[in-house]
Write a protein that holds these residues in place. Structure first.
Motif, PDB file in Angstrom:
ATOM      1  N   ARG A   8       0.849  -1.201   0.000  1.00 48.50           N
ATOM      2  CA  ARG A   8       0.000   0.000   0.000  1.00 48.50           C
ATOM      3  C   ARG A   8       0.885   1.253   0.000  1.00 48.50           C
ATOM      4  N   GLU A   9       1.931   1.258   0.815  1.00 46.89           N
ATOM      5  CA  GLU A   9       2.828   2.410   0.868  1.00 46.89           C
ATOM      6  C   GLU A   9       3.622   2.552  -0.430  1.00 46.89           C
ATOM      7  N   HIS A  10       4.032   1.414  -1.000  1.00 45.77           N
ATOM      8  CA  HIS A  10       4.772   1.458  -2.261  1.00 45.77           C
ATOM      9  C   HIS A  10       3.897   2.003  -3.384  1.00 45.77           C
ATOM     10  N   PHE A  11       2.649   1.632  -3.367  1.00 41.24           N
ATOM     11  CA  PHE A  11       1.684   2.088  -4.375  1.00 41.24           C
ATOM     12  C   PHE A  11       1.502   3.598  -4.303  1.00 41.24           C
ATOM     13  N   THR A  12       1.267   4.137  -3.111  1.00 39.86           N
ATOM     14  CA  THR A  12       1.045   5.571  -2.975  1.00 39.86           C
ATOM     15  C   THR A  12       2.335   6.362  -3.234  1.00 39.86           C
ATOM     16  N   ALA A  13       3.484   5.795  -2.837  1.00 42.90           N
ATOM     17  CA  ALA A  13       4.757   6.479  -3.120  1.00 42.90           C
ATOM     18  C   ALA A  13       4.993   6.554  -4.623  1.00 42.90           C
ATOM     19  N   GLY A  14       4.610   5.486  -5.334  1.00 47.09           N
ATOM     20  CA  GLY A  14       4.742   5.484  -6.790  1.00 47.09           C
ATOM     21  C   GLY A  14       3.859   6.530  -7.438  1.00 47.09           C
ATOM     22  N   LEU A  15       2.622   6.651  -6.963  1.00 48.68           N
ATOM     23  CA  LEU A  15       1.728   7.675  -7.500  1.00 48.68           C
ATOM     24  C   LEU A  15       2.309   9.070  -7.267  1.00 48.68           C
ATOM     25  N   ALA A  16       2.827   9.302  -6.066  1.00 50.39           N
ATOM     26  CA  ALA A  16       3.403  10.611  -5.755  1.00 50.39           C
ATOM     27  C   ALA A  16       4.616  10.907  -6.632  1.00 50.39           C
ATOM     28  N   GLU A  17       5.403   9.874  -6.917  1.00 52.29           N
ATOM     29  CA  GLU A  17       6.612  10.069  -7.711  1.00 52.29           C
ATOM     30  C   GLU A  17       6.301  10.345  -9.177  1.00 52.29           C
ATOM     31  N   LEU A  18       5.191   9.805  -9.677  1.00 50.57           N
ATOM     32  CA  LEU A  18       4.892   9.943 -11.101  1.00 50.57           C
ATOM     33  C   LEU A  18       4.757  11.399 -11.539  1.00 50.57           C
ATOM     34  N   ALA A  19       4.153  12.229 -10.705  1.00 54.67           N
ATOM     35  CA  ALA A  19       4.003  13.634 -11.082  1.00 54.67           C
ATOM     36  C   ALA A  19       5.361  14.291 -11.282  1.00 54.67           C
ATOM     37  N   HIS A  20       6.331  13.931 -10.463  1.00 62.42           N
ATOM     38  CA  HIS A  20       7.662  14.515 -10.580  1.00 62.42           C
ATOM     39  C   HIS A  20       8.436  13.891 -11.737  1.00 62.42           C
ATOM     40  N   LEU A  21       8.246  12.598 -11.972  1.00 58.24           N
ATOM     41  CA  LEU A  21       8.904  11.962 -13.113  1.00 58.24           C
ATOM     42  C   LEU A  21       8.375  12.534 -14.422  1.00 58.24           C
ATOM     43  N   TYR A  22       7.091  12.862 -14.448  1.00 58.69           N
ATOM     44  CA  TYR A  22       6.512  13.471 -15.648  1.00 58.69           C
ATOM     45  C   TYR A  22       7.227  14.792 -15.961  1.00 58.69           C
ATOM     46  N   GLU A  23       7.494  15.583 -14.919  1.00 60.83           N
ATOM     47  CA  GLU A  23       8.196  16.845 -15.114  1.00 60.83           C
ATOM     48  C   GLU A  23       9.643  16.609 -15.547  1.00 60.83           C
ATOM     49  N   GLU A  24      10.299  15.601 -14.950  1.00 62.33           N
ATOM     50  CA  GLU A  24      11.681  15.308 -15.315  1.00 62.33           C
ATOM     51  C   GLU A  24      11.771  14.844 -16.771  1.00 62.33           C
ATOM     52  N   CYS A  25      10.815  14.024 -17.197  1.00 58.35           N
ATOM     53  CA  CYS A  25      10.804  13.582 -18.594  1.00 58.35           C
ATOM     54  C   CYS A  25      10.583  14.771 -19.526  1.00 58.35           C
ATOM     55  N   GLY A  26       9.793  15.743 -19.066  1.00 60.65           N
ATOM     56  CA  GLY A  26       9.582  16.943 -19.868  1.00 60.65           C
ATOM     57  C   GLY A  26      10.868  17.721 -20.060  1.00 60.65           C
ATOM     58  N   ARG A  27      11.727  17.700 -19.057  1.00 63.18           N
ATOM     59  CA  ARG A  27      12.996  18.422 -19.156  1.00 63.18           C
ATOM     60  C   ARG A  27      13.904  17.833 -20.228  1.00 63.18           C
ATOM     61  N   VAL A  28      13.873  16.503 -20.389  1.00 61.97           N
ATOM     62  CA  VAL A  28      14.778  15.877 -21.350  1.00 61.97           C
ATOM     63  C   VAL A  28      14.185  15.796 -22.759  1.00 61.97           C
TER      64      VAL A  28
END
Length: 281
Positions: free
Chosen positions: A36-56
């Motif tokens: 459950r914690e891994h799932f929610t941490a993954g959701l939280a991380e996706l928003a930031h990964l989306y921004e990082e992918c936008g940078r590259v």
């Protein structure tokens, strides 16, 4: 709580369980606490990964504090197709799960932005954890996170510069070398002047007190101001990047922006993780 069944989470099924028996769930959920914690941490991380992918997307150097070794950007090829594909996939997958939640719970669907979609799914994480599709949603979110990390930080070797070697008389500088393929083995902090001056990243809290003071680890040290990215923090403290972003917001770590990236004050970060370690003892 009453224990009911084996966890359906991505981390407890098949090869991801590492040969151990699956953990059991609490009543009302199909996930164990860890999944459950891994799932929610993954959701939280996706928003930031989306921004990082936008940078590259436009050819910006991925990752954080790293050494430039050879060559440069390939002329005429600024567009990063992998990053574009991952960003599109994030919107599609998150939009699909948000649509399911909205339809079955009678909610208004969120805007189709990764920030809105992940926030919506986080608010409904308990409902998804109890849903018959809990196995599928945790697997798809974990797959998205892995793909996002590969696209945002594709270099198999990253070097995080940490500061001056604290060994007496040593003129070298310390760096945390992280190789993706051996990440599970634990990165090492190594001096560039003497490879014998080496520490594990687990020793960072003690080591950081003595850096740039010219004294051995454990000796009294002058305060040194250092700033780290979320990726650096995740490596040094073996913590999911999503958890880092959550703690940064909750604990109000000091931060500063440089060239479009956010850096956090190492003193605030270290104090936070030391408190968390003490709370577990």
């Amino acid at each position: 709580m009453t224990v009911t069944a084996l966890c359906h989470g991505e981390g407890c099924r098949g090869g991801n369980a590492g040969g151990r028996p699956g953990r059991r769930t609490a009543a009302g959920s199909r996930l164990c606490r860890a999944c459950r914690e891994h799932f929610t941490a993954g959701l939280a991380e996706l928003a930031h990964l989306y921004e990082e992918c936008g940078r590259v997307l436009g050819g910006a150097s991925p990752g954080s504090l790293r050494e430039r070794t050879t060559g440069g950007e390939l002329p005429g090829l600024p567009f990063n197709g992998a990053a574009a594909d991952v960003r599109a996939k994030m919107v599609s997958v998150l939009g699909s799960w948000s649509g399911l939640v909205a339809q079955q719970r009678g909610f208004t669907p969120p805007a189709r932005t990764v920030a809105d979609l992940t926030a919506f799914l986080l608010r409904n994480a308990d409902w998804l954890a109890a849903h018959s599709a809990a196995a599928e949603v945790t697997e798809e979110i974990a797959r998205l996170v892995r793909a996002g990390r590969r696209a945002a930080f594709p270099d198999p070797t990253r070097t995080i510069r940490l500061g001056t070697c604290p060994e007496p008389g040593c003129p070298g500088a310390l760096a945390l070398a992280v190789r993706t393929a051996t990440r599970a083995a634990g990165p090492a902090i190594v001096c560039d002047a003497d490879p014998g001056h080496r520490w594990t990243s687990d020793q960072w809290s003690v080591l950081s007190d003595s850096m740039e003071s010219g004294q051995a680890p454990g000796a009294a040290a002058a305060a040194t101001e250092r700033w780290l990215t979320a990726a650096d923090i995740a490596q040094l403290w073996h913590t999911p990047t999503g958890t880092v972003y959550r703690l940064a917001s909750e604990q109000r770590w000091r931060r500063q922006g440089r060239a479009g990236r956010t850096y956090y004050h190492e003193g605030d970060v270290r104090a936070c993780f030391e408190r968390r370690a003490e709370a577990r003892t």
